[in-house]
Design a protein around this motif. Structure first.
Motif, short mmCIF file in Angstrom:
data_model
loop_
_atom_site.label_atom_id
_atom_site.label_comp_id
_atom_site.label_asym_id
_atom_site.label_seq_id
_atom_site.Cartn_x
_atom_site.Cartn_y
_atom_site.Cartn_z
N ALA A 109 -7.80 -2.85 11.40
CA ALA A 109 -8.99 -2.29 12.04
C ALA A 109 -8.65 -0.95 12.69
N CYS A 110 -9.68 -0.14 12.83
CA CYS A 110 -9.53 1.18 13.46
C CYS A 110 -9.55 1.03 14.98
N PRO A 111 -8.50 1.48 15.66
CA PRO A 111 -8.49 1.36 17.13
C PRO A 111 -9.51 2.27 17.79
N THR A 112 -9.90 3.34 17.14
CA THR A 112 -10.89 4.26 17.71
C THR A 112 -12.30 3.69 17.57
N CYS A 113 -12.69 3.39 16.36
CA CYS A 113 -14.05 2.91 16.11
C CYS A 113 -14.30 1.53 16.72
N CYS A 114 -13.34 0.65 16.63
CA CYS A 114 -13.54 -0.72 17.10
C CYS A 114 -13.52 -0.84 18.61
N SER A 115 -13.09 0.20 19.30
CA SER A 115 -13.11 0.16 20.76
C SER A 115 -14.26 1.01 21.32
N SER A 116 -14.98 1.67 20.46
CA SER A 116 -16.09 2.52 20.89
C SER A 116 -17.31 1.67 21.21
N SER A 117 -17.92 1.90 22.37
CA SER A 117 -19.10 1.11 22.74
C SER A 117 -20.28 1.43 21.82
N SER A 118 -20.39 2.65 21.33
CA SER A 118 -21.50 2.98 20.42
C SER A 118 -21.35 2.23 19.10
N PRO A 136 0.85 -1.20 0.00
CA PRO A 136 0.00 0.00 0.00
C PRO A 136 0.88 1.25 0.00
N GLU A 137 0.51 2.24 -0.81
CA GLU A 137 1.35 3.43 -0.97
C GLU A 137 1.31 4.37 0.23
N SER A 138 0.24 4.34 0.98
CA SER A 138 0.14 5.19 2.15
C SER A 138 -0.54 4.39 3.26
N PRO A 139 -0.48 4.89 4.49
CA PRO A 139 -1.13 4.16 5.58
C PRO A 139 -2.63 3.99 5.31
N LEU A 140 -3.16 2.84 5.65
CA LEU A 140 -4.60 2.61 5.53
C LEU A 140 -5.30 3.43 6.60
N GLY A 177 -9.22 10.32 8.72
CA GLY A 177 -9.45 9.03 9.35
C GLY A 177 -8.26 8.57 10.18
N THR A 178 -8.54 7.82 11.18
CA THR A 178 -7.52 7.26 12.05
C THR A 178 -6.73 6.19 11.29
N PRO A 179 -5.41 6.17 11.43
CA PRO A 179 -4.65 5.08 10.79
C PRO A 179 -5.09 3.73 11.35
N LEU A 180 -5.30 2.78 10.45
CA LEU A 180 -5.72 1.44 10.87
C LEU A 180 -4.54 0.67 11.42
N ARG A 181 -4.83 -0.23 12.35
CA ARG A 181 -3.79 -1.08 12.92
C ARG A 181 -3.89 -2.49 12.36
N PHE A 182 -2.73 -3.07 12.14
CA PHE A 182 -2.66 -4.45 11.66
C PHE A 182 -3.14 -5.37 12.77
N ILE A 183 -4.07 -6.28 12.44
CA ILE A 183 -4.62 -7.20 13.42
C ILE A 183 -4.09 -8.62 13.19
N VAL A 184 -4.29 -9.14 11.98
CA VAL A 184 -3.92 -10.53 11.73
C VAL A 184 -3.63 -10.74 10.24
N GLN A 185 -2.78 -11.71 9.99
CA GLN A 185 -2.44 -12.15 8.64
C GLN A 185 -2.66 -13.65 8.59
#
Length: 136
Positions: free
Chosen positions: A71-80, A19-23, A40-48
């Motif tokens: 995955a997004c650490p902000t959105c994926c940790s948000s209870s909403s 990828p040319e830039s951060p996801l 957007g928040t930079p996505l974090r690598f979870i699994v390969q």
């Protein structure tokens, strides 16, 4: 070849076409009015996961195939976000990339007999090797 990896940095199957830039997240964190991160928040690598598909699909270009989940650490940790009943919100916060190579390729030997190759040929798929040869 190992089956995959969790966390850290991806071990790219094809280290030349990265990828040319951060996801970045396209989810709620980048769309809120008070967001300071409009890109957007930079996505974090979870699994390969290494999941060759040539036998199943008869696709010779998929002799080697890996899936990379971010995955997004902000959105994926948000209870909403977790309580949301809209599947579209989930897909905006998670990205899955696929990379595949044919049996004959410039990165990996085409046979599994390690005695036929020098040691460096088989070490090219490790994250240690690519961390020395790439910026990521």
């Amino acid at each position: 070849w190992d089956g995959g990896k969790i966390g850290g940095r991806p071990s790219w199957l094809n280290p030349r076409d990265l990828p040319e830039s951060p996801l970045r997240c396209r989810g709620l964190c980048s769309k809120s009015d008070d967001s300071t991160n409009k890109d957007g928040t930079p996505l974090r690598f979870i699994v390969q996961v290494y999941c060759p598909a040539d036998d199943v699909t008869e696709n010779e270009a998929a002799f080697h195939r890996s899936m990379y989940v971010f995955a997004c650490p902000t959105c994926c940790s948000s209870s909403s976000w977790l309580e949301s009943d809209s599947p579209e919100k989930y897909s905006d916060c998670v990205r899955i990339l696929r990379c595949q190579l044919p049996k004959q390729n410039e990165f990996y030997p085409s046979v599994g007999n390690e005695d036929d190759y020098d040691g460096d040929e088989w070490r090219k798929h490790t994250s240690e090797y690519w961390s020395r040869t790439t910026k990521n």
